[in-house]
Design a protein around this motif. Structure first.
Motif, PDB file in Angstrom:
ATOM      1  N   TYR A 108       0.842  -1.197   0.000  1.00  0.00           N
ATOM      2  CA  TYR A 108       0.000   0.000   0.000  1.00  0.00           C
ATOM      3  C   TYR A 108       0.879   1.249   0.000  1.00  0.00           C
ATOM      4  CZ  TYR A 108      -3.673   3.252   1.171  1.00  0.00           C
ATOM      5  OH  TYR A 108      -4.552   4.300   1.140  1.00  0.00           O
ATOM      6  N   VAL A 109       0.574   2.204  -0.875  1.00  0.00           N
ATOM      7  CA  VAL A 109       1.383   3.417  -0.996  1.00  0.00           C
ATOM      8  C   VAL A 109       0.574   4.685  -0.724  1.00  0.00           C
ATOM      9  CG1 VAL A 109       3.077   2.437  -2.582  1.00  0.00           C
ATOM     10  CG2 VAL A 109       0.996   3.461  -3.490  1.00  0.00           C
ATOM     11  N   GLY A 110      -0.580   4.547  -0.118  1.00  0.00           N
ATOM     12  CA  GLY A 110      -1.453   5.691   0.125  1.00  0.00           C
ATOM     13  C   GLY A 110      -1.086   6.470   1.381  1.00  0.00           C
ATOM     14  N   PRO A 111      -2.079   7.157   1.962  1.00  0.00           N
ATOM     15  CA  PRO A 111      -1.836   7.997   3.141  1.00  0.00           C
ATOM     16  C   PRO A 111      -1.379   7.197   4.360  1.00  0.00           C
ATOM     17  CG  PRO A 111      -4.019   8.383   2.223  1.00  0.00           C
ATOM     18  CD  PRO A 111      -3.432   7.244   1.490  1.00  0.00           C
ATOM     19  N   ARG A 113      -2.332   7.432   7.517  1.00  0.00           N
ATOM     20  CA  ARG A 113      -3.406   6.975   8.407  1.00  0.00           C
ATOM     21  C   ARG A 113      -3.959   5.634   7.949  1.00  0.00           C
ATOM     22  NH1 ARG A 113      -7.679  11.571   9.253  1.00  0.00           N
ATOM     23  NH2 ARG A 113      -8.547   9.939  10.578  1.00  0.00           N
ATOM     24  N   THR A 114      -4.129   5.478   6.671  1.00  0.00           N
ATOM     25  CA  THR A 114      -4.631   4.213   6.151  1.00  0.00           C
ATOM     26  C   THR A 114      -3.605   3.112   6.316  1.00  0.00           C
ATOM     27  OG1 THR A 114      -5.860   5.504   4.514  1.00  0.00           O
ATOM     28  CG2 THR A 114      -5.697   3.148   4.143  1.00  0.00           C
ATOM     29  N   LYS A 115      -2.335   3.448   6.138  1.00  0.00           N
ATOM     30  CA  LYS A 115      -1.275   2.452   6.305  1.00  0.00           C
ATOM     31  C   LYS A 115      -1.201   1.977   7.756  1.00  0.00           C
ATOM     32  CE  LYS A 115       3.168   1.371   4.499  1.00  0.00           C
ATOM     33  NZ  LYS A 115       3.701   1.371   3.188  1.00  0.00           N
TER      34      LYS A 115
END
Length: 138
Positions: A108-111, A113-115
């Motif tokens: 996962y390379v997103g924000p 908080r999501t990580k």
């Protein structure tokens, strides 16, 4: 096998999963001081991306943690080995499930908080799987 044993196995698996993840990240952050490499939880992701230092550190940590839960000779002689074998099974299955599921965290390379949320969910699921399977197979 009672449901109480399964619940205890799942709770200990979740705690162990978080411990392994935090130790892996701390070990890689420490190694990052000497040899800069991206942090990766999954050894499969490290192998896929070619992060050889992360791969070796993660596999060494997994091996040390599995060896650490192996019963000693005196525990075999005193008859405690049956209780400790289920603990070692929980450890092994938690590490295996964490190795596979942590690919989600690494990919996962997103924000941030999501990580962090993915980190928590991956550890919860891998701990429950490892605890359940480890207790049910003993």
């Amino acid at each position: 096998m009672s449901t109480r044993d399964v619940r205890y196995g799942a709770v200990s698996g979740v705690g162990f999963s978080f411990l392994v993840s935090v130790l892996t990240l701390a070990l890689e952050a420490l190694a990052n001081i000497f040899y800069p490499t991206p942090l990766a939880l999954s050894p499969f992701w490290s192998l896929y991306k070619g992060y050889w230092v992360s791969l070796l550190l993660t596999l060494a940590l997994y091996a040390i943690l599995i060896i650490f839960t192996r019963p000693y000779k005196s525990e075999y002689m005193m008859g405690y080995s049956n209780m400790l074998k289920s603990t070692q099974r929980v450890v092994i299955f938690t590490i295996v499930s964490l190795a596979f599921l942590s690919i989600l965290f690494d990919a996962y390379v997103g924000p941030l908080r999501t990580k962090i949320g993915i980190f928590i969910v991956v550890n919860l699921i891998s701990g429950i799987i490892g605890g359940y399977v480890g207790v049910r197979l003993s």
